[in-house]
Motif scaffolding. Sequence first.
Motif, PDB file in Angstrom:
ATOM      1  N   PHE A 210      -9.705  -6.471  21.312  1.00  0.00           N
ATOM      2  CA  PHE A 210     -10.600  -7.943  21.419  1.00  0.00           C
ATOM      3  C   PHE A 210     -11.959  -7.809  21.820  1.00  0.00           C
ATOM      4  CE2 PHE A 210     -12.802 -11.279  24.016  1.00  0.00           C
ATOM      5  CZ  PHE A 210     -12.807 -12.331  23.308  1.00  0.00           C
ATOM      6  N   GLY A 211     -12.477  -6.757  22.573  1.00  0.00           N
ATOM      7  CA  GLY A 211     -13.843  -6.294  23.195  1.00  0.00           C
ATOM      8  C   GLY A 211     -13.894  -5.747  21.629  1.00  0.00           C
ATOM      9  N   LYS A 212     -13.176  -4.658  20.983  1.00  0.00           N
ATOM     10  CA  LYS A 212     -14.356  -4.015  19.789  1.00  0.00           C
ATOM     11  C   LYS A 212     -14.072  -4.734  18.855  1.00  0.00           C
ATOM     12  CE  LYS A 212     -11.817   0.098  19.975  1.00  0.00           C
ATOM     13  NZ  LYS A 212     -10.370   0.951  19.347  1.00  0.00           N
ATOM     14  N   LYS A 213     -13.856  -6.558  18.846  1.00  0.00           N
ATOM     15  CA  LYS A 213     -13.578  -7.238  17.427  1.00  0.00           C
ATOM     16  C   LYS A 213     -15.338  -8.246  17.887  1.00  0.00           C
ATOM     17  CE  LYS A 213     -10.162  -7.644  14.993  1.00  0.00           C
ATOM     18  NZ  LYS A 213     -10.143  -7.367  13.655  1.00  0.00           N
ATOM     19  N   ILE A 214     -15.399  -8.297  19.542  1.00  0.00           N
ATOM     20  CA  ILE A 214     -16.371  -9.215  19.692  1.00  0.00           C
ATOM     21  C   ILE A 214     -17.870  -8.903  19.727  1.00  0.00           C
ATOM     22  CG2 ILE A 214     -14.728 -11.420  20.631  1.00  0.00           C
ATOM     23  CD1 ILE A 214     -16.495 -10.053  23.670  1.00  0.00           C
ATOM     24  N   GLY A 215     -17.822  -7.692  19.531  1.00  0.00           N
ATOM     25  CA  GLY A 215     -18.666  -6.253  19.469  1.00  0.00           C
ATOM     26  C   GLY A 215     -18.903  -6.496  17.802  1.00  0.00           C
ATOM     27  N   TYR A 261     -17.621 -13.635   7.686  1.00  0.00           N
ATOM     28  CA  TYR A 261     -17.364 -12.200   8.167  1.00  0.00           C
ATOM     29  C   TYR A 261     -17.428 -12.809   9.712  1.00  0.00           C
ATOM     30  CZ  TYR A 261     -16.660  -7.620   9.093  1.00  0.00           C
ATOM     31  OH  TYR A 261     -16.394  -6.351   9.087  1.00  0.00           O
ATOM     32  N   ALA A 262     -18.273 -13.710   9.805  1.00  0.00           N
ATOM     33  CA  ALA A 262     -18.597 -13.856  11.838  1.00  0.00           C
ATOM     34  C   ALA A 262     -17.212 -14.604  11.956  1.00  0.00           C
ATOM     35  CB  ALA A 262     -19.923 -14.206  12.019  1.00  0.00           C
ATOM     36  N   GLU A 263     -17.411 -15.170  11.120  1.00  0.00           N
ATOM     37  CA  GLU A 263     -16.120 -16.614  11.919  1.00  0.00           C
ATOM     38  C   GLU A 263     -14.819 -15.870  11.390  1.00  0.00           C
ATOM     39  OE1 GLU A 263     -16.234 -19.578  12.528  1.00  0.00           O
ATOM     40  OE2 GLU A 263     -18.237 -19.843  12.813  1.00  0.00           O
ATOM     41  N   GLN A 264     -14.571 -15.434  10.219  1.00  0.00           N
ATOM     42  CA  GLN A 264     -13.275 -14.719  10.533  1.00  0.00           C
ATOM     43  C   GLN A 264     -13.249 -13.696  11.653  1.00  0.00           C
ATOM     44  OE1 GLN A 264     -13.284 -11.869   6.535  1.00  0.00           O
ATOM     45  NE2 GLN A 264     -11.608 -10.641   7.643  1.00  0.00           N
ATOM     46  N   LEU A 265     -13.791 -12.847  12.026  1.00  0.00           N
ATOM     47  CA  LEU A 265     -13.722 -12.173  12.718  1.00  0.00           C
ATOM     48  C   LEU A 265     -13.680 -13.014  14.485  1.00  0.00           C
ATOM     49  CD1 LEU A 265     -17.456  -9.855  12.387  1.00  0.00           C
ATOM     50  CD2 LEU A 265     -14.147  -8.876  12.320  1.00  0.00           C
ATOM     51  N   SER A 269     -10.654 -12.713  16.630  1.00  0.00           N
ATOM     52  CA  SER A 269     -10.558 -11.672  18.104  1.00  0.00           C
ATOM     53  C   SER A 269     -10.036 -12.629  18.673  1.00  0.00           C
ATOM     54  CB  SER A 269     -11.935 -12.376  18.362  1.00  0.00           C
ATOM     55  OG  SER A 269     -13.038 -13.296  18.642  1.00  0.00           O
ATOM     56  N   VAL A 270      -9.638 -14.535  18.403  1.00  0.00           N
ATOM     57  CA  VAL A 270      -8.932 -15.332  19.651  1.00  0.00           C
ATOM     58  C   VAL A 270      -7.355 -15.282  19.226  1.00  0.00           C
ATOM     59  CG1 VAL A 270      -8.600 -17.518  19.940  1.00  0.00           C
ATOM     60  CG2 VAL A 270     -10.722 -17.480  19.531  1.00  0.00           C
ATOM     61  N   GLU A 271      -7.307 -14.758  18.549  1.00  0.00           N
ATOM     62  CA  GLU A 271      -6.120 -14.057  17.698  1.00  0.00           C
ATOM     63  C   GLU A 271      -5.387 -13.132  18.790  1.00  0.00           C
ATOM     64  OE1 GLU A 271      -2.828 -15.161  15.337  1.00  0.00           O
ATOM     65  OE2 GLU A 271      -4.602 -17.123  15.935  1.00  0.00           O
ATOM     66  N   LEU A 272      -5.875 -12.300  19.293  1.00  0.00           N
ATOM     67  CA  LEU A 272      -5.631 -11.048  19.968  1.00  0.00           C
ATOM     68  C   LEU A 272      -5.551 -11.702  21.472  1.00  0.00           C
ATOM     69  CD1 LEU A 272      -8.507  -8.295  18.445  1.00  0.00           C
ATOM     70  CD2 LEU A 272      -6.104  -8.198  18.589  1.00  0.00           C
ATOM     71  N   LEU A 273      -6.420 -12.771  21.723  1.00  0.00           N
ATOM     72  CA  LEU A 273      -6.268 -13.394  22.922  1.00  0.00           C
ATOM     73  C   LEU A 273      -4.706 -13.502  23.107  1.00  0.00           C
ATOM     74  CD1 LEU A 273      -9.364 -15.239  23.434  1.00  0.00           C
ATOM     75  CD2 LEU A 273      -8.576 -12.721  24.872  1.00  0.00           C
ATOM     76  N   LYS A 274      -4.241 -13.946  21.841  1.00  0.00           N
ATOM     77  CA  LYS A 274      -2.617 -14.286  22.081  1.00  0.00           C
ATOM     78  C   LYS A 274      -1.915 -12.827  22.543  1.00  0.00           C
ATOM     79  CE  LYS A 274      -2.845 -17.529  19.391  1.00  0.00           C
ATOM     80  NZ  LYS A 274      -2.745 -18.488  18.122  1.00  0.00           N
ATOM     81  N   ASN A 275      -2.283 -11.584  22.328  1.00  0.00           N
ATOM     82  CA  ASN A 275      -1.390 -11.110  23.769  1.00  0.00           C
ATOM     83  C   ASN A 275      -1.368 -10.843  24.838  1.00  0.00           C
ATOM     84  OD1 ASN A 275      -0.774 -10.346  20.570  1.00  0.00           O
ATOM     85  ND2 ASN A 275      -2.648  -8.703  20.124  1.00  0.00           N
ATOM     86  N   ILE A 276      -2.297 -11.362  25.629  1.00  0.00           N
ATOM     87  CA  ILE A 276      -2.377 -11.140  26.863  1.00  0.00           C
ATOM     88  C   ILE A 276      -2.163 -12.035  27.663  1.00  0.00           C
ATOM     89  CG2 ILE A 276      -4.764 -11.167  28.989  1.00  0.00           C
ATOM     90  CD1 ILE A 276      -6.313 -10.179  26.410  1.00  0.00           C
ATOM     91  N   ALA A 285     -13.729 -19.293  25.301  1.00  0.00           N
ATOM     92  CA  ALA A 285     -15.108 -19.744  24.862  1.00  0.00           C
ATOM     93  C   ALA A 285     -16.882 -18.633  25.173  1.00  0.00           C
ATOM     94  CB  ALA A 285     -15.023 -20.643  26.438  1.00  0.00           C
ATOM     95  N   LEU A 286     -16.206 -17.350  25.674  1.00  0.00           N
ATOM     96  CA  LEU A 286     -16.841 -16.309  25.451  1.00  0.00           C
ATOM     97  C   LEU A 286     -17.537 -16.327  23.927  1.00  0.00           C
ATOM     98  CD1 LEU A 286     -17.019 -14.885  29.129  1.00  0.00           C
ATOM     99  CD2 LEU A 286     -18.612 -16.271  28.147  1.00  0.00           C
ATOM    100  N   ALA A 287     -16.018 -15.585  23.521  1.00  0.00           N
ATOM    101  CA  ALA A 287     -16.312 -15.639  21.753  1.00  0.00           C
ATOM    102  C   ALA A 287     -16.839 -16.581  21.399  1.00  0.00           C
ATOM    103  CB  ALA A 287     -14.838 -14.812  21.413  1.00  0.00           C
ATOM    104  N   ASP A 288     -16.675 -17.643  21.203  1.00  0.00           N
ATOM    105  CA  ASP A 288     -17.034 -18.540  20.160  1.00  0.00           C
ATOM    106  C   ASP A 288     -18.372 -18.960  20.657  1.00  0.00           C
ATOM    107  OD1 ASP A 288     -16.450 -21.768  19.148  1.00  0.00           O
ATOM    108  OD2 ASP A 288     -18.088 -22.140  20.869  1.00  0.00           O
ATOM    109  N   PHE A 289     -19.169 -18.654  22.110  1.00  0.00           N
ATOM    110  CA  PHE A 289     -20.730 -18.420  21.805  1.00  0.00           C
ATOM    111  C   PHE A 289     -21.338 -17.630  21.677  1.00  0.00           C
ATOM    112  CE2 PHE A 289     -23.559 -16.497  24.922  1.00  0.00           C
ATOM    113  CZ  PHE A 289     -25.189 -16.688  24.922  1.00  0.00           C
ATOM    114  N   ILE A 290     -20.223 -16.612  21.814  1.00  0.00           N
ATOM    115  CA  ILE A 290     -20.804 -15.136  20.419  1.00  0.00           C
ATOM    116  C   ILE A 290     -21.027 -15.637  19.561  1.00  0.00           C
ATOM    117  CG2 ILE A 290     -20.411 -13.625  20.504  1.00  0.00           C
ATOM    118  CD1 ILE A 290     -19.341 -12.301  22.849  1.00  0.00           C
ATOM    119  N   VAL A 291     -20.459 -16.306  18.678  1.00  0.00           N
ATOM    120  CA  VAL A 291     -21.066 -16.021  17.149  1.00  0.00           C
ATOM    121  C   VAL A 291     -21.479 -17.779  16.785  1.00  0.00           C
ATOM    122  CG1 VAL A 291     -18.195 -17.884  17.057  1.00  0.00           C
ATOM    123  CG2 VAL A 291     -19.163 -16.257  15.132  1.00  0.00           C
ATOM    124  N   HIS A 292     -21.227 -18.571  17.776  1.00  0.00           N
ATOM    125  CA  HIS A 292     -22.216 -19.730  17.499  1.00  0.00           C
ATOM    126  C   HIS A 292     -23.715 -19.889  18.578  1.00  0.00           C
ATOM    127  CE1 HIS A 292     -18.208 -21.134  16.721  1.00  0.00           C
ATOM    128  NE2 HIS A 292     -18.785 -21.124  15.396  1.00  0.00           N
TER     129      HIS A 292
END
Length: 295
Positions: A210-215, A261-265, A269-276, A285-292
Amino acid sequence: MQTLSIENYLQVQKMRIETHLDDLIIERQGHELSLYQAARYSILGGGKYIRPILTLAVVEMLGGEIEKALTPACAIEMIHAYSLIHDDLPCMDDDDYRRGRLTLHRQFNEGHAVLTGDYLLTFAFEIIAKAPLLTNDQKIALIDCLSTRSGGEGMIGGQVMDIGCVEKLEIEDLRKLHEKKTGALLTASLEFGAIIGNASPEIAHSLCEFGKKIGLTFQVVDDILDITASEAKHGNKTASDVKNRKSTFVTLLGLEGARFYAEQLFHESVELLKNIPCDTCCLAALADFIVHRNR
Ligand code: GRG
């Protein structure tokens, strides 16, 4: 978080980090006074503190104690601050302003900027080594993580690739560069949370992915803001990356392509969170903040 909006959540966490940094970097009287003044100028100067906030969010998600996370989270912010100070120097990006204020070498001088960066880098490891409430195993894991992510295979390696680039990059090379330069420290922020919150290896792995994706998302959005913020302010493309003729996600994909591309990433990243198997709404919400975000 459940009752707070993301804006309020960010504000509360930012105050926690700022208060802790204020306690850690004391203006000691003596010949070194200007060093501490310069360090405080750069680190208490209006940054978003997104990296330490990510660490705190992971620790909270895992049911860990925030008090244990504050010092290591501030260490991450010190590495970030040092990287910005050195990146602004005349020998690198040669920037006069950051966060609407003079860069450190313009406010003080170049010598102070080099040494303040060195100090923050060194002090980050000192405070982890001396952190209260953490086990020795945790301290070693944090030091291992931070040195690797900010070192030759991480942030510094990415910066070396960046300053060595004289010609137009392919998109895949640009992605590799920014996975290191910007992504590695953001990934460390998630890994810090996993270490402090005693995550299982499976959860730690998912947090790292998840970190790599939001990075990467963070950098694509930074490239977009570099153009749009400067266009809004100056009415033309005077953005620093254009000034420096660097390849960016915007120069390679176009503004709309970079936004897509940013929206796709972000969605990936949100999909990856489903593994947790935890309540990941704060990280989403933090990923959403980063992209928007708009700065
Ligand atoms: C000099 C060793 C060395 C490394 C520099 C990360 C980096 C490597 C340079 C920063 C250049 C830059 C502006 C990259 C874009 C992404 C980025 C790190 C933006 C700034 O981070 P924010 O938005 O900053 O989190 P604030 O001001 O909120 O702290």
